[in-house]
Design a protein around this motif. Sequence first.
Motif, PDB file in Angstrom:
ATOM      1  N   PHE A  26       0.740  -1.381   0.062  1.00  0.00           N
ATOM      2  CA  PHE A  26      -0.030  -0.466   0.356  1.00  0.00           C
ATOM      3  C   PHE A  26       0.885   1.082  -0.373  1.00  0.00           C
ATOM      4  N   GLY A  27       0.823   1.917  -0.892  1.00  0.00           N
ATOM      5  CA  GLY A  27       1.276   3.682  -0.821  1.00  0.00           C
ATOM      6  C   GLY A  27       0.436   4.771  -0.124  1.00  0.00           C
ATOM      7  N   LYS A  28       1.395   5.139   1.315  1.00  0.00           N
ATOM      8  CA  LYS A  28       0.104   6.374   1.290  1.00  0.00           C
ATOM      9  C   LYS A  28       1.129   7.553   1.308  1.00  0.00           C
ATOM     10  N   HIS A  29       0.054   8.460   0.913  1.00  0.00           N
ATOM     11  CA  HIS A  29       0.869   9.895   1.579  1.00  0.00           C
ATOM     12  C   HIS A  29      -0.641  10.497   1.651  1.00  0.00           C
ATOM     13  N   GLU A  30       0.290  12.110   2.594  1.00  0.00           N
ATOM     14  CA  GLU A  30      -0.092  12.670   3.636  1.00  0.00           C
ATOM     15  C   GLU A  30      -0.486  13.752   2.747  1.00  0.00           C
ATOM     16  N   PHE A  31      -1.364  14.534   2.102  1.00  0.00           N
ATOM     17  CA  PHE A  31      -1.243  15.356   1.706  1.00  0.00           C
ATOM     18  C   PHE A  31      -2.303  16.537   2.663  1.00  0.00           C
ATOM     19  N   VAL A  32      -1.322  18.145   3.241  1.00  0.00           N
ATOM     20  CA  VAL A  32      -1.612  18.730   3.810  1.00  0.00           C
ATOM     21  C   VAL A  32      -2.161  20.261   3.137  1.00  0.00           C
ATOM     22  N   PHE A  33      -3.288  20.885   3.577  1.00  0.00           N
ATOM     23  CA  PHE A  33      -3.788  22.051   2.758  1.00  0.00           C
ATOM     24  C   PHE A  33      -3.817  23.351   3.836  1.00  0.00           C
ATOM     25  N   LYS A  34      -4.020  24.273   3.399  1.00  0.00           N
ATOM     26  CA  LYS A  34      -4.096  25.281   4.509  1.00  0.00           C
ATOM     27  C   LYS A  34      -5.393  26.085   4.217  1.00  0.00           C
TER      28      LYS A  34
END
Length: 160
Positions: free
Chosen positions: A64-72
């Motif tokens: 499983f590839g996991k990535h956390e996108f952060v936004f403001k």
Amino acid sequence: MKRIVIYALMISGASLVFSCDGKKDEEAAVTQTEGTTGVQELKQTTLAFVESEHEFGDINEGEFGKHEFVFKNTGTEPLYVRDAKASCGCTTPEWTKDTIPVGGEGKILVQFNSSGRPGDFHKTVTVLANTEPEATVITITGHVIAKDKDISGPYIKDAN
């Protein structure tokens, strides 16, 4: 033959009665909603992702590839992400459900299931929020390295 016609007329009449009742219920719900003062419309704001694309590189099939996108929240109103829709079933987004204050940050965790998907991939997640435009697209890409195939079995002739 008369029975068939009579039954058909009875079924048609019943469906008309039930469809009319549904419309009355919808009209009643609209009337009740219009009179409610507790519902508040969210004003539009803006958001900015730290990064809108992520390259996983090579991952092994089955991982499983996991990535956390952060936004403001870069706007002047509170931000609410109402949905995040993946381009296919192999990609699953999870996002901050709380309202994000002006200047606050939220996250969208995107998980990619590589099982049965060898080769290059390019997947998108459409983020829907009270922004203009309403939809913002984030992207994941990479390459899935195929598992070695097990070719043993009764259908393989012995080389001897």
